[in-house]
Enzyme design. Structure first.
Site, PDB file in Angstrom:
ATOM      1  N   GLU A 275       0.819  -1.177   0.129  1.00 56.06           N
ATOM      2  CA  GLU A 275      -0.019  -0.011  -0.007  1.00 56.06           C
ATOM      3  C   GLU A 275       0.776   1.324  -0.123  1.00 56.06           C
ATOM      4  OE1 GLU A 275      -2.832   0.399   3.042  1.00 56.06           O
ATOM      5  OE2 GLU A 275      -4.288  -0.993   1.946  1.00 56.06           O
ATOM      6  N   HIS A 296       8.800 -26.566  -1.975  1.00 56.74           N
ATOM      7  CA  HIS A 296       7.919 -27.333  -2.537  1.00 56.74           C
ATOM      8  C   HIS A 296       6.851 -27.041  -3.432  1.00 56.74           C
ATOM      9  CE1 HIS A 296      10.737 -30.371  -0.331  1.00 56.74           C
ATOM     10  NE2 HIS A 296      10.688 -29.472   0.313  1.00 56.74           N
ATOM     11  N   LYS A 409     -14.336   0.003  -3.695  1.00 57.13           N
ATOM     12  CA  LYS A 409     -15.491   0.182  -2.587  1.00 57.13           C
ATOM     13  C   LYS A 409     -16.568   0.953  -3.395  1.00 57.13           C
ATOM     14  CE  LYS A 409     -12.474   0.728   1.300  1.00 57.13           C
ATOM     15  NZ  LYS A 409     -11.939   1.887   2.391  1.00 57.13           N
TER      16      LYS A 409
HETATM   17  O1  PA5 Z   1      -3.291   1.579   5.651  1.00 60.21           O
HETATM   18  C1  PA5 Z   1      -4.589   1.825   5.599  1.00 60.21           C
HETATM   19  O2  PA5 Z   1      -4.947   2.785   6.089  1.00 60.21           O
HETATM   20  C2  PA5 Z   1      -5.857   0.572   5.367  1.00 60.21           C
HETATM   21  O3  PA5 Z   1      -5.062  -0.359   4.712  1.00 60.21           O
HETATM   22  C3  PA5 Z   1      -6.628   0.591   6.499  1.00 60.21           C
HETATM   23  O4  PA5 Z   1      -5.718  -0.120   7.428  1.00 60.21           O
HETATM   24  C4  PA5 Z   1      -7.703  -0.531   6.312  1.00 60.21           C
HETATM   25  O5  PA5 Z   1      -8.407  -0.074   5.215  1.00 60.21           O
HETATM   26  C5  PA5 Z   1      -8.642  -0.523   7.394  1.00 60.21           C
HETATM   27  O6  PA5 Z   1      -9.199   0.633   7.677  1.00 60.21           O
HETATM   28  P1  PA5 Z   1      -9.873   1.127   8.859  1.00 60.21           P
HETATM   29  O7  PA5 Z   1      -8.877   1.091  10.139  1.00 60.21           O
HETATM   30  O8  PA5 Z   1     -10.254   2.606   8.670  1.00 60.21           O
HETATM   31  O9  PA5 Z   1     -11.043   0.456   8.926  1.00 60.21           O
END
Ligand code: PA5
Length: 419
Positions: A275, A296, A409
């Site tokens: 990310e 493996h 989303k």
């Molecule tokens: O790194 C990030 O910000 C995202 O991957 C969030 O961790 C994930 O989408 C969960 O979001 P939230 O804590 O708002 O539910």
């Protein structure tokens, strides 16, 4: 401290690592100037004793009244805690310890139905974690499992809920206030995937009986070490080596580890790097390998598949082992290693694999971690966070946003008919 060894890399980087270390130094300066999302940088030194006491007190309450802690969260709101639990708790037999179950990280009806049935006759508490407070997966799970909590405990249900969310915003924040849940805050300037050292990670980790004060001490040592402006800073070296290899067309990195208990550390690491770096048409694709098991399954590809890979081997010597017994009949032909412990064989497999992969054109970065303890795990989290941010800055992308996550989303909400 984590040690980074790039000695096997030099044939792949003819220009040497120095120019890349220079870029890493510049990236580290940019990191120091970061304003919006730099809160995680000083969490280890900046977290107050009061906050740790409050987290430990909530954890003690959970341990006192529940057989199970249900941790509801997704992405950065659960992977760090899960990684720490798998690393630090015994794999088998945890008598007397609360079970920690993770939910809200999928949209599987099968999973929810089976979990509801399992929880029906057990005492449980819920730690619901969402920074935004609006993420669909945990929101759906919380609605389902809170219903069961209410059915079981009536007016006592809110007393069994711990909500970790934004200080001011989001549906979860509002619900927590209205219902009177115990609240913990994810600071505004700490992004989800950098939040394991906030109550996001600390509460479930403490509830599992792990010493979070020791974990923060390990992270504090990491903060002093990996923010140091020096060419022998191992976090910078790792970031520099990754980007040097990326520039040579090595677009996939496998984090290879040699103990099954590192599996969720691998998942956490993939989110952190994926990310942070995968945007604007750029980014090293993070994959993980659990060795020797995956030799493996993926070993063939690693050895002879397309040469766009590099490997990062993470090793920590285990604290327990078993010797391979001598057998008079020797029907399996294993007496040549009898008397050796399994980890001698594991370590030999590591060296053999590193050599074979290098011969096959897969450069290997080596990361050595001290024995797995709460402190060294805290240190490791911080090591990867700093390396990741520096690496992203070197490649020219901003490490702390994730605009691409919104695309699915948007489609899903439109298809579900959300107003
Ligand atoms: O790194 C990030 O910000 C995202 O991957 C969030 O961790 C994930 O989408 C969960 O979001 P939230 O804590 O708002 O539910």
């Amino acid at each position: 401290m984590i040690k980074t060894d790039i000695s096997a890399l030099l044939p792949f980087i003819p220009e040497g690592i120095e120019p890349w270390l220079e870029k890493a130094g510049e990236a580290a300066s940019r990191l120091k100037d970061e304003k919006a999302f730099a809160g995680w940088l000083h969490l280890p030194s900046g977290t107050s004793r009061e906050l740790l006491d409050a987290v430990n007190a909530a954890a003690a309450k959970i341990r006192g009244e529940s057989q199970i802690l249900l941790v509801i969260g997704i992405g950065g709101s659960y992977l760090g805690a899960r990684a720490a639990l798998e690393l630090l708790r015994p794999t088998f037999g945890r008598d007397g310890e609360p079970e920690v179950i993770f939910a809200g990280n999928n949209l599987s009806g099968q999973y929810a139905a089976e979990l509801l049935a399992y929880l029906e006759d057990k005492d449980f508490s819920i730690n619901v974690i969402s920074k935004s407070g609006t993420t669909t997966e945990p929101a759906v799970a919380f609605r389902i499992f809170y219903r069961l909590l209410e059915k079981k405990y009536g007016e006592g249900a809110p007393g069994r809920v711990y909500a970790t969310t934004d200080a001011n915003r989001g549906a979860l924040r509002m619900m927590a206030e209205k219902a009177g849940f115990t609240r913990f805050v994810i600071p505004d300037d700490v992004g989800g995937r950098y939040s394991v050292l906030t109550p996001v990670g600390l509460l479930p980790i403490a509830a599992a009986g792990i010493d979070i004060n020791a974990m923060m001490d390990g992270a504090k040592a990491a903060e002093a070490e990996y923010l140091r402006n020096s060419a022998d800073n191992s976090a910078r070296l790792y970031a520099a080596a990754r980007q040097a290899l990326y520039a040579k067309g090595k677009k996939v990195e496998t984090l290879s580890f040699w103990e099954p208990r590192f599996r969720f550390l691998g998942e956490w690491w993939k989110q952190l790097f994926g990310e942070s770096e995968g945007k604007e048409g750029l980014g090293i694709f993070p994959a993980s390998l659990e060795l020797t098991a995956d030799l493996h399954s993926m070993g063939q590809y690693m050895q002879q598949g397309e040469r766009m890979l590099f490997e990062t081997m993470l090793y920590s010597a285990p604290s327990k082992t078993v010797a391979i017994p001598f057998d008079e009949a020797n029907s399996d032909g294993l007496n040549y290693i009898s008397g050796r412990d399994i980890d001698y064989v594991n370590r030999t497999a590591l060296e053999a694999t590193a050599r074979a992969h290098a011969d096959g054109g897969v450069p290997c970065i080596r990361l050595d971690m001290p024995a797995v303890t709460a402190a060294s795990v805290g240190n490791l989290f911080y090591f990867f966070e700093v390396s990741c941010a520096i690496s992203a800055y070197i490649s020219g992308v901003y490490p702390f946003d994730q605009p691409g996550v919104e695309a699915y989303k948007k489609n899903m909400f439109a298809m579900l008919g959300k107003k």
